[in-house]
Design an enzyme around this catalytic site. Structure first.
Site, PDB file in Angstrom:
ATOM      1  N   TYR A 119      38.847  60.663   8.967  1.00 54.43           N
ATOM      2  CA  TYR A 119      40.249  60.701   8.531  1.00 54.43           C
ATOM      3  C   TYR A 119      41.112  60.276   9.709  1.00 54.43           C
ATOM      4  O   TYR A 119      40.901  60.712  10.847  1.00 54.43           O
ATOM      5  CB  TYR A 119      40.635  62.111   8.088  1.00 54.43           C
ATOM      6  CG  TYR A 119      42.108  62.256   7.741  1.00 54.43           C
ATOM      7  CD1 TYR A 119      42.556  62.023   6.446  1.00 54.43           C
ATOM      8  CD2 TYR A 119      43.045  62.620   8.710  1.00 54.43           C
ATOM      9  CE1 TYR A 119      43.900  62.139   6.122  1.00 54.43           C
ATOM     10  CE2 TYR A 119      44.385  62.732   8.399  1.00 54.43           C
ATOM     11  CZ  TYR A 119      44.806  62.495   7.096  1.00 54.43           C
ATOM     12  OH  TYR A 119      46.136  62.601   6.778  1.00 54.43           O
ATOM     13  N   GLU A 207      48.049  56.520   6.410  1.00 59.61           N
ATOM     14  CA  GLU A 207      46.879  57.393   6.267  1.00 59.61           C
ATOM     15  C   GLU A 207      45.665  56.591   5.825  1.00 59.61           C
ATOM     16  O   GLU A 207      45.734  55.841   4.845  1.00 59.61           O
ATOM     17  CB  GLU A 207      47.183  58.493   5.251  1.00 59.61           C
ATOM     18  CG  GLU A 207      46.059  59.490   5.044  1.00 59.61           C
ATOM     19  CD  GLU A 207      46.412  60.537   4.009  1.00 59.61           C
ATOM     20  OE1 GLU A 207      46.557  61.714   4.375  1.00 59.61           O
ATOM     21  OE2 GLU A 207      46.555  60.171   2.813  1.00 59.61           O
TER      22      GLU A 207
END
Length: 401
Positions: A119, A207
């Protein structure tokens, strides 16, 4: 403003971020053509990804019962068939609510041989007033769950906005993800590109979930952005005409689009008591106090600190287009705002729309006496509130009765 995954990857690629071979498609014919190109590149499998402004697409369910907004096809024919099932269909995910979103575009991609998922995000730490890079080895999962259950697995690196990201900070992030050798260098370069995309595009969020280590055809490994989300600061869009053109009005609520034409901040909610307030903080407090007294707000509507009569009138018309609204609370604290301007706008809007719903108005602050006199002399059937609590009680009671 939000944009689609394929558009986010286009922006990332401009800043040197590695992305897989992917082709957007808005029709079944385009999807089949894209699948053929991907198959010709040597990919044995083709990923078909629904493009909507919501997460959880892979676990989503279409309104006709077809499951999964992200599918892997073993052939061009299967990819074409999946595209036909998805395009024009309504996909419901945990983020769309029960109404779902219609799929008007797909992203056709070469299936990656994923070795490891991570992530990575860049956003603004509002408490410190600095950008922060967040990274975790727990990619592919809901980051909220990781933050709640394993906060030690989230690495954070704050960036000085005066100098931008430094090479050592990109390397620290790559090291925190456990990347080594050539992957370490590739990871540091990618982190730098992601931050630069955030900065140059005036984004509020970039993101990658997942950022992945993938194996290429020759066995070499590299890092790529398998999935990407970018949210952009509306206030800076005037600097980015090319990004403005990426706006997809099909992904936005019609009333929110209408409100944006008048520079009103409007978000539709699920309740039946409409709110018209000046100031985001006061709007949040107004929604809270409505709920405190047993009601449910139908919207967030901030007319801003210097609204005109025309904006107030437009706000009323937008509120009344929501069929669920059964009552209206106007809560105005006049600092910069002139209460009489609001009062005049209310009178004009109520007369123009022939309002027959309960209307409670609380005015306080700048030129409040003139505003109250305008309301009193209007002959309108409305209720005034002496305080925010008093106004909330009265509108909840009126709607309930």
């Amino acid at each position: 403003m939000n944009i689609h995954e394929y558009q986010a990857k286009q922006l990332l690629a401009r800043h040197g971020v590695a992305v897989p071979l992917e082709i957007p498609a808005k029709s079944a014919a385009e999807a089949r053509s894209a699948a053929e190109k991907i198959a010709a590149s040597g990919s044995a499998k083709i990923v078909v990804k629904s493009q909507i402004h919501a997460g959880g697409r892979g676990k989503g369910i279409f309104k006709d019962g077809f499951q999964g907004g992200v599918k892997v096809a073993a052939s061009v024919d299967e990819a074409g068939s999946l595209a036909e099932r998805m395009l024009g269909n309504v996909l419901v995910t945990k983020q769309t609510g029960p109404d779902g979103r219609r799929v008007n575009a797909l992203l056709m991609a070469a299936a990656a041989r994923i070795k490891k998922e991570f992530y990575l995000a860049v956003l603004l730490d509002r408490a410190l007033g600095r950008p922060v890079i967040m990274a975790s080895t727990e990619g592919g999962m809901d980051i909220e769950e990781v933050a709640a259950n394993s906060p030690e697995k989230i690495f954070k690196e704050w960036i000085d906005p005066a100098v931008g990201i430094m090479p050592f900070q990109a390397r620290k992030t790559a090291s925190a993800l456990g990347l080594k050798g050539e992957l370490f260098n590739a990871g540091a370069k990618l982190v730098t590109g992601v931050f630069n995309a955030w900065w140059e595009c005036d984004a509020s969020l970039v993101e990658l979930n997942p950022l992945a280590v993938v194996e290429l055809a020759g066995g070499k490994e590299t890092v790529v952005a398998l999935d990407a989300k970018i949210s952009l600061d509306d206030n800076a869009l005037y600097r980015h005409k090319d990004i403005q053109e990426m706006r997809d009005l099909n992904e936005e609520a019609p009333l929110e689009i209408e409100a944006s034409k008048f520079n009103l901040n409007y978000i539709k909610l699920d309740g039946n008591i409409a709110c018209m307030v000046n100031g985001a903080g006061l709007a949040m407090a107004t929604m809270d106090i409505i709920q405190h007294y047993g009601g449910m707000p139908a919207n967030f509507l901030d007319v801003g600190g210097g609204a005109s009569r025309e904006q107030v009138s437009a706000a009323f018309k937008i509120i009344l287009q929501d069929p669920h609204v059964k009552g209206i609370l106007v809560n105005i604290f006049g600092g910069i705002m002139d209460c009489n301007v609001i009062a005049t706008g209310i009178v004009e809007a109520v007369k123009e729309t022939h309002l027959n719903l309960p209307l409670v108005v609380r005015l306080e602050g700048n030129n409040v006496q003139a505003g109250k006199k305008t309301l009193a002399d209007s002959g309108l059937k409305l209720v005034t509130g002496d305080s925010m609590a008093d106004a909330a009680r009265k509108v909840v009671g009126a709607v309930g009765s």
